[in-house]
Each structure stands twice: as C-alpha cells, then as structure tokens.
Design a protein around this motif. Structure first.
Motif, PDB file in Angstrom:
ATOM      1  N   GLU A  61       0.844  -1.182   0.000  1.00  0.00           N
ATOM      2  CA  GLU A  61       0.000   0.000   0.000  1.00  0.00           C
ATOM      3  C   GLU A  61       0.884   1.238   0.000  1.00  0.00           C
ATOM      4  OE1 GLU A  61      -2.701  -0.489   3.297  1.00  0.00           O
ATOM      5  OE2 GLU A  61      -3.566  -2.311   2.449  1.00  0.00           O
ATOM      6  N   GLN A  62       0.281   2.398  -0.208  1.00  0.00           N
ATOM      7  CA  GLN A  62       1.111   3.606  -0.271  1.00  0.00           C
ATOM      8  C   GLN A  62       0.441   4.790   0.403  1.00  0.00           C
ATOM      9  OE1 GLN A  62       1.353   5.993  -3.945  1.00  0.00           O
ATOM     10  NE2 GLN A  62       0.382   4.255  -5.014  1.00  0.00           N
ATOM     11  N   ASN A  63       1.279   5.697   0.848  1.00  0.00           N
ATOM     12  CA  ASN A  63       0.824   6.955   1.436  1.00  0.00           C
ATOM     13  C   ASN A  63       1.248   8.102   0.530  1.00  0.00           C
ATOM     14  OD1 ASN A  63      -0.231   5.812   3.882  1.00  0.00           O
ATOM     15  ND2 ASN A  63       1.883   5.507   4.555  1.00  0.00           N
ATOM     16  N   GLN A  64       0.275   8.961   0.205  1.00  0.00           N
ATOM     17  CA  GLN A  64       0.546  10.169  -0.568  1.00  0.00           C
ATOM     18  C   GLN A  64       0.299  11.363   0.345  1.00  0.00           C
ATOM     19  OE1 GLN A  64      -2.158   9.854  -3.852  1.00  0.00           O
ATOM     20  NE2 GLN A  64      -1.271   7.951  -4.627  1.00  0.00           N
ATOM     21  N   PHE A  65       1.044  12.411   0.159  1.00  0.00           N
ATOM     22  CA  PHE A  65       0.987  13.532   1.097  1.00  0.00           C
ATOM     23  C   PHE A  65       0.499  14.802   0.408  1.00  0.00           C
ATOM     24  CE2 PHE A  65       4.047  10.426   2.520  1.00  0.00           C
ATOM     25  CZ  PHE A  65       3.675  10.228   3.842  1.00  0.00           C
ATOM     26  N   TYR A  66      -0.590  15.357   0.985  1.00  0.00           N
ATOM     27  CA  TYR A  66      -1.224  16.542   0.425  1.00  0.00           C
ATOM     28  C   TYR A  66      -1.527  17.532   1.545  1.00  0.00           C
ATOM     29  CZ  TYR A  66      -1.827  13.444  -3.569  1.00  0.00           C
ATOM     30  OH  TYR A  66      -1.594  12.580  -4.600  1.00  0.00           O
ATOM     31  N   ALA A  67      -2.073  18.673   1.152  1.00  0.00           N
ATOM     32  CA  ALA A  67      -2.393  19.703   2.143  1.00  0.00           C
ATOM     33  C   ALA A  67      -3.381  19.189   3.177  1.00  0.00           C
ATOM     34  CB  ALA A  67      -2.968  20.934   1.438  1.00  0.00           C
ATOM     35  N   GLU A  68      -4.279  18.272   2.758  1.00  0.00           N
ATOM     36  CA  GLU A  68      -5.299  17.741   3.680  1.00  0.00           C
ATOM     37  C   GLU A  68      -4.720  16.711   4.648  1.00  0.00           C
ATOM     38  OE1 GLU A  68      -7.316  18.166  -0.443  1.00  0.00           O
ATOM     39  OE2 GLU A  68      -5.340  17.731   0.397  1.00  0.00           O
ATOM     40  N   GLY A  69      -3.504  16.226   4.353  1.00  0.00           N
ATOM     41  CA  GLY A  69      -2.882  15.224   5.216  1.00  0.00           C
ATOM     42  C   GLY A  69      -2.417  14.022   4.417  1.00  0.00           C
ATOM     43  N   LYS A  70      -2.235  12.918   5.093  1.00  0.00           N
ATOM     44  CA  LYS A  70      -1.776  11.678   4.457  1.00  0.00           C
ATOM     45  C   LYS A  70      -2.947  10.965   3.791  1.00  0.00           C
ATOM     46  CE  LYS A  70      -0.821   8.048   6.992  1.00  0.00           C
ATOM     47  NZ  LYS A  70      -0.133   7.144   7.944  1.00  0.00           N
ATOM     48  N   GLU A 246      11.186  12.060  -8.490  1.00  0.00           N
ATOM     49  CA  GLU A 246      10.473  13.209  -7.946  1.00  0.00           C
ATOM     50  C   GLU A 246       9.345  12.823  -6.983  1.00  0.00           C
ATOM     51  OE1 GLU A 246       9.147  15.704 -11.090  1.00  0.00           O
ATOM     52  OE2 GLU A 246      11.164  16.114 -11.861  1.00  0.00           O
ATOM     53  N   THR A 247       9.084  11.540  -6.837  1.00  0.00           N
ATOM     54  CA  THR A 247       7.954  11.128  -6.005  1.00  0.00           C
ATOM     55  C   THR A 247       8.189  11.412  -4.522  1.00  0.00           C
ATOM     56  OG1 THR A 247       6.419   9.323  -5.509  1.00  0.00           O
ATOM     57  CG2 THR A 247       8.747   8.764  -5.593  1.00  0.00           C
ATOM     58  N   THR A 248       7.105  11.726  -3.824  1.00  0.00           N
ATOM     59  CA  THR A 248       7.151  11.875  -2.353  1.00  0.00           C
ATOM     60  C   THR A 248       6.374  10.749  -1.686  1.00  0.00           C
ATOM     61  OG1 THR A 248       5.199  13.314  -2.401  1.00  0.00           O
ATOM     62  CG2 THR A 248       7.366  14.379  -2.515  1.00  0.00           C
TER      63      THR A 248
END
Length: 794
Positions: A61-70, A246-248
């Motif tokens: 599974e993966q976690n992506q990070f945005y302004a709203e959170g994980k 470039e991925t976070t």
C-alpha cells in the motif's frame, strides 16, 4: 447427590411452569441472538485465514501527502511488483492483480457477462491457496492467452463438456484457452475472482502504463518468515524513488490476514470493519445480559416460595456451599434447556439471517469441535452469571427465621431487582435510540440532494475496444431514440468519480501546497444531462474549439470546469479565465460548477476538475422521460441490437447504483433493528413475569383494599406506578449513553443529520408504553379479581 439435585430442579420447573417458560424463553431468544451474532463475527474473523502461507502474505500500500494530510491507498504502479521481487531479498514472491472487472465472454453462440474477472500474475497461485480440479496451473504461466475458471463458471459455460483446452472469446477482441478449473473461491475471501487471465495480457489488450507514477493495480508480496517490516517498507519506497525520483510517496506492506477487517483508504483511518465486530459483540452481550437479568429477577422475586425448602435442607445438615451448588446447577440446567431451544431457533433463522447479513454461513459450522466447545462455554457462562445472585442470596437464609415465618417475601432483594429492571430497560432504550438514528441517517443519505438529478437517468458502459471505437455513433443513435430527453458521455459512471491526481498548478499557488484533485473526462452536454448547476461561467460547448482536448499528443492545451471546492482551494473570487495546469494539460478555467456529490456521503466533496477527451469516454449517459419507461427501454434495446449485435444490452439506472453504495450500512441497520426488537421482547418477558409475581404476592392486599373501597383504577395504578418510575430512571441513564454512542457513530459521515433530540423522548415514551402495557395487563387482571377469593382464608 447429582440425581437428587436434578429431581428437585425438574420438580421446580414443572411446579412453576409460567415462570419456567418465561426464563427458558428469555434465555433461548437471548442465546439464539448471541449465537447468530457469534456466527457472523466468526465468519468475519475467518476471512482469508484458509491460505496456507497467510502469515507471510502482505498487500503493498502507499501513502501520498497533500495539504489535507496523508492519503492512504492500496494501489501501486504497474511495473512495481516484479522489480520489488528482484531487488528486495526479503521478498520471496510477488504478484499483481487488477481490480474486479466486468468482462464479456463468448463460447460458440453463447455470451456471458461476468463481473468478477481479474487479471492475475501467475505467481499469485504460488502464494495463495487454490484447489485445482482440472488442468494444470503451469500452463497458465506458459501461455499468455490462457484463462482459469472456477468450478461454478466452468459449469455455466460448458455444462457437461470438458472445459480444458476450450477457446473463449474475450470482449469480442481476442481468444483465450482454458488451462485450469479451480474450486470456487470461498465466500470468506477478499479476492473472490471467478475468472483469471494473465496480468501481462493487459499490455496488449487493456489498460497498461510503464510509468511509475500511475497507480491503478494491486500488488501482493510473500516475505521470508520473521522479515523486518520496517526494513521492507524502507526498501519498497527506495525502489520506487529510484524509478520515479520526484515522487514523495511512501510504500508499506499490510498483513493480508488483516485486510478484510482493518484495511482503510483515504485521509482518515476509520478502523475498517473491525468497529462493526465490536458493535455487534456488544449487542450480543447486551441481549444475553437482558436474558440473564430476567432469570435473576424472577429467581430472587420468588425466593420466599423456596425459603422453607432451603430452611429444612439446612436443618437436616445441608451447608451453604451445598445450597449454592444446587442453585448453580438449576440455573445451568435451565441454560442448557434454553440452548436446545436456541439451536432450534437458529436452525430456523439461519437462512433468513444469511440473506439479511449478506453471508453464506452453513450448518457445517455446528459440527466443528471449536464451535461446540464455544457453545458449551457460553451456555455454562450464561447459567453461571444468571445463577450467581440467586445462589448467593438464597443460600444466606437463616433456617430459624425461615421456619418461624419471619422472612419477608423478597425484602432483601427488592433493591437489587429494581437495579436489574433499570439495567434491562436502559440497554433496550440505548438500542432503540441507536436503531432510530441509524435509520434517520440512512434516510438522509438516500434523500439528500446530490447536486445533480439521479432520477430517470441510465448509463451504458461500452465494453471492449470494438465498441468503444463506435462511442460517438452509439451515443448519438441511442440519444436520438424516442423517449430520451438528453444524452452525453463520460469516462466515469455518473455520480461515481474515482480518479484523482496531484500536480495541479495555477497562478498564485503556494509551491509547497499539494492538492489531490478528482478528475474525469466528460462529453458535451454532460452538465445539462446531469442537471448540475453552474455558479460561474459556462459549461463545455461544441461552439468553443478549446473545450475539446485534441487526440494529438503534441497538443497539450484545453479548458477545464472546476467545482466550488476547487475554487475555494485556489483562493476564491472569480475563476473564469484563470490558468489551471493539470493532468498534463495547460488549461484555462471556463466555468465553476456548484458542488455535487460524486462519492459516498461519508466523505466531504473533494476538489474536482472536468475536461473533454473523448478517447477516455466509455459510458453513454441518457436521461429518459418518466412517461412510458418500458416502451423507451424496448426502443433503446432495439437500437442497441442494430449497432452492437455482439454485445448484450447492459445498462444501469443511476439511482439504483447510488442506493447500492449504502448496502453495508443498510445491512447493519437491519441487523441492529431486529436484535433491538428481540432485546425489548426479552425485557418485556421478564417484566411480565415479575409483574405477574408482584400481583400474586399482593393478592390479599389488593382484596382488602378493594373491600375497603379502592377502585380498579386505583389498584391498577398502584401496581403500575413502581415499574413506571423504574423505566423513567432507565431513560435518564440511557439517554446520555445513547447520545455518546450515536454521536461517535455519526462522526464517520461528512454529511450527517443534526442530532434529533426528539428521538430520545420518543424512545423513552416507547419504553414506558411497552412497559405499562406489559405490567398493566397483569395489574388490571389482579384489580378485577374477586376480593372474596383473595381474602377468604384470612
């Protein structure tokens, strides 16, 4: 000694038939409810446990990070799994699967539309347990154009023919050969596929991307025993970063054995399905507790009837421990008699319960040793709990006082009995409140304005490249059928947009701000067909050349429509004419739509951007007239047969599909509703028995009062008053508890009802009315009795 205790117990059962029936009926219903819930919980806990290598299997599974959170997702890049296996020594095996896909199969002149198709890597079958009935799985690895069928599908396609080696056409595009038939995947499986084609075939026929930033498939790994999970997670992420610098994103493994109950997706860990197990486990305990309370109440209330028996036993040498053992034995005997009736009830109710709960629980589970042991343990525990207070209380009787008649009937236990009655009805009221609030929330979700009109609207998915290539023709032919009001098309089904991407950019954007934006391709007239309100600008139109994205890859500019939430994130104000670079397109915003729901109401409306790119569109959307719907559908089917003779006419009404989103919540409501009703029935059984006994104990008092001038109304009120106050106290205890529980549950929904405080009053009144009717019957019967009969022996 045992036989002596058994004789006494059976004599008492026979002597006090009414109270024995109430006790046994209450225990039987309570235990039947608990057994059904236990079967449901056991089925939930058993998911995927049959795999032999389950302890070492994981989903990536993966976690992506945005302004709203994980943002947590369980999709991975197409090429990832084989690379992870080759570069991470802790990974023994790795396999990829697609999401469940609906596929059209043809064999000879027969066509079959199957919704549970997976594209699966051959390595999957080395990791997960399947039983091969015919053929050889090695051929699946050797032949790219092969297919595995479950026993059910093989029988459906080929009847009595041998399926091995037979050729099946897929989506009217290519042929595959049947290489193996496996036993049907168990119902308690997370990946319950019915047909499987090699995963790599998608590269030639279907969706495929070599880009490491494209996340659309699921990946599974088998790790070496005792592997360091933190090290594996670190290496998974490093491999992806090497291929996508470039991925976070961060990648991690999740135990496959926990997927069904604990997996979650999105910005918030909701606890998965595990919370439902806790809810129903508590309900089972509550229902069984109410039944036990009935037993304790009636046993202590009738203590005086057995006082002399206990006194005589102590006089002739019985000690207190012997009396305690006797009463424990009687309560456990009662519990086992209740178990027998409970099993009869369960056997009658299991099929309706399966239909209600969406399960496939069979009677085979009753034959398992662990289940039988659990049943006996629960029954013994029930009898022990139910008999504890009566045994301790009755064994305290002093022989001299009892034989002199100095023991007051139930005097020492009256406070305890009141506490038990209050507890019973407090639990029942909590269940009533919870049931009503769940109903109101579901009703709210079903009837809330979605921001578009879902009625009389249907979508038709164009399956296969041959049909998608005719998209424009199919859309226009069906759209111009008599009875069709308006028509359009889209990449996603109406009201269900699941694609999202990061990387959106606009003038004035904070470089550190990362926003996950939902997106999909639509066609002209989409806004008008869906009846979505525009708050600024215009919708897409054929009159504006920039609205249609070019199919020429060298052209990367076009226009966007955004929703209000996207406009808010972009800073508000007028959006029309502003730059928006997104999904590889250098675009301009031409309109802002009023926010509409395209996900479940559990979630807040995400930011959304729409564009027109026809090669992506696979859904034809039609709004039809509410008049003469059958004739319109017949006409559409006739047109379909002309333009797509090799494809079945398969359509979905949008309102029906939307209702399916809340199937799990509706099942939960139905289960809680029925168990709540049974809990109230059990409580009323106990109250009926207790009020009957109270009326019997006060028989002479009632007779004297009546002779002295008391009316039937006075006497009825006198008997009902105590129980009325007890139920009133139950309300005061239940309301705060119910408020806390329902408030916590409602927090799972972004859009929810305002707490309806009138429900608490309504539930309280309902409990009072039910209790009054239950007690009132016995009270009125006692008040109307002939006083001479009551006092003639005095």
């Amino acid at each position: 000694m045992f036989s002596h205790f058994l004789k006494i117990a059976l004599r008492n059962l026979n002597k006090q038939r009414t109270y024995s029936f109430i006790n046994i009926a209450g225990l039987a219903i309570g235990m039947a409810c608990s057994i059904l819930i236990m079967l449901w919980i056991n089925d939930e806990l058993s998911f995927d446990q049959y795999h032999e290598k389950i302890d070492n299997l994981y989903r990536v599974e993966q976690n992506q990070f945005y302004a709203e959170g994980k943002f947590h997702v369980f999709v991975t890049p197409y090429p990832s799994a084989p690379v992870w296996k080759s570069e991470i020594p802790e990974i023994v095996e790795a396999a990829r699967t697609s999401w469940p896909t609906e596929i059209l199969f043809r064999y000879n002149d027969n066509s079959f539309l199957e919704p549970k198709h997976y594209f699966i890597d051959p390595e999957y079958f080395d990791m997960f347990t399947v039983e091969v009935l015919q053929g050889n799985l090695n051929d699946y690895n050797k032949n790219l154009y092969s297919i595995i069928l479950t026993e059910k599908i093989a029988d459906k396609f080929f009847a009595n023919e041998n399926p091995i080696g037979k050729t099946i056409t897929v989506n009217n595009e290519y042929d595959v050969s049947v290489v193996a038939v496996i036993k049907d995947i168990p119902a308690n499986s997370s990946n319950r596929f019915e047909t499987a084609i090699p995963f790599n075939l998608q590269e030639k026929h279907g969706r495929w991307s070599e880009h490491w930033g494209s996340n659309s498939i699921r990946s599974y790994v088998q790790l070496v025993p005792n592997a360091s999970i933190s090290e594996v997670n670190k290496k998974l992420t490093e491999v992806v970063k090497k291929n996508d610098p470039e991925t976070t994103r961060e990648f991690e493994v999740f135990p496959y054995k926990d997927i069904h109950l604990k997996a979650y997706g999105g910005f918030k860990d909701t606890g998965g399905r595990m919370k439902n197990l806790y809810i129903f486990g508590i309900i089972a305990a509550f229902v069984l507790l109410i039944a036990c309370i009935n037993f304790m109440n009636l046993s202590t209330a009738k203590s005086a009837n057995r006082a002399k028996e206990i006194g005589m036993r102590k006089v002739i040498g019985a000690n207190r421990n012997g009396v305690i053992r006797q009463f424990y034995g009687e309560s456990i005997l009662m519990a086992f008699i209740g178990l027998a009736f409970a099993l009869v009830l369960v056997s009658i109710l299991l099929n309706p319960f399966n239909e209600l709960a969406g399960k496939e629980i069979s009677f085979d589970v009753f034959m398992k040793t662990e289940f039988i042991i659990a049943l006996f343990a629960i029954t013994f525990f029930t009898g022990f709990i139910a008999g504890t207070y009566p045994a301790i209380f009755l064994s305290k009787f002093v022989p001299v006082k009892v034989l002199k008649g100095e023991l007051k009937s139930g005097a020492k236990s009256s406070i305890f009995r009141r506490v038990l009655v209050v507890s019973q009805f407090a639990i029942s009221i909590v269940l009533i409140v919870g049931t009503i609030i769940i109903f109101k929330q579901l009703d709210y979700m079903r009837n809330k304005s979605l921001g578009f009109d879902k009625e009389q609207m249907l979508s038709i998915y164009l399956r296969g490249d041959d049909l998608q290539s005719k998209y424009e023709n199919v859309k226009n032919v069906l759209g111009n059928t008599h009875g069709v009001i308006s028509f359009s098309g889209s990449q996603s089904e109406p009201g269900s947009i699941n694609s999202n991407s990061g990387g959106a950019d606009w003038d004035g954007k904070d470089p550190e701000l990362k926003v996950l934006v939902s997106n999909t391709s639509i066609d002209f007239d989409y806004i008008e067909t869906m009846k979505i309100e525009m708050v600024e600008g215009r919708s897409f139109s054929k009159e504006f050349g920039g609205d249609l994205l070019s199919e020429d890859d060298s052209v990367d500019y076009g226009n966007f429509l955004i929703n209000e939430e996207m406009a808010r994130i972009m800073g508000g104000g007028s959006m029309v004419g502003k730059r928006l670079d997104f999904v590889g397109v250098k675009g301009t915003i031409v309109g802002v739509m009023k926010d509409f729901h395209f996900t479940k109401l559990n979630l807040a409306i995400p930011p959304l951007a729409l564009y027109v790119y026809k090669p992506y569109n696979r859904n034809v959307i039609l709004r039809i007239s509410p008049e003469n719907i059958p004739q319109t559908m017949d006409a559409l089917e006739g047109k379909w047969a002309e333009i797509a003779p090799n494809h079945p006419f398969n359509y979905k009404f949008v309102d029906e599909e939307y209702d399916k989103l809340y199937k799990s919540e509706e099942r939960m409501f139905d289960l809680i509703k029925y168990f709540s009703v049974l809990a109230i029935v059990i409580a009323c059984l106990g109250l009926f028995g207790l009020s009957s006994f109270t009326a019997e104990q006060k028989k002479k008092e009632l007779g004297i009062r009546k002779v002295l001038g008391a009316t039937e109304a006075n006497l009825t009120l006198m008997l009902c008053k105590e129980f009325f106050y007890l139920v009133l106290v139950s309300n005061l205890i239940a309301w705060p508890l119910a408020y806390y529980i329902t408030t916590k549950w409602l927090q799972n929904f972004a859009y929810k009802i305002t707490m309806p405080y009138e429900v608490f009053v309504l539930s309280g009144l309902l409990a009072i009315i039910v209790a009054t009717l239950t007690v009132g019957y016995q009270a009125l019967k006692a008040a109307l009795s002939n006083p001479i009969e009551s006092i003639k022996y005095e």
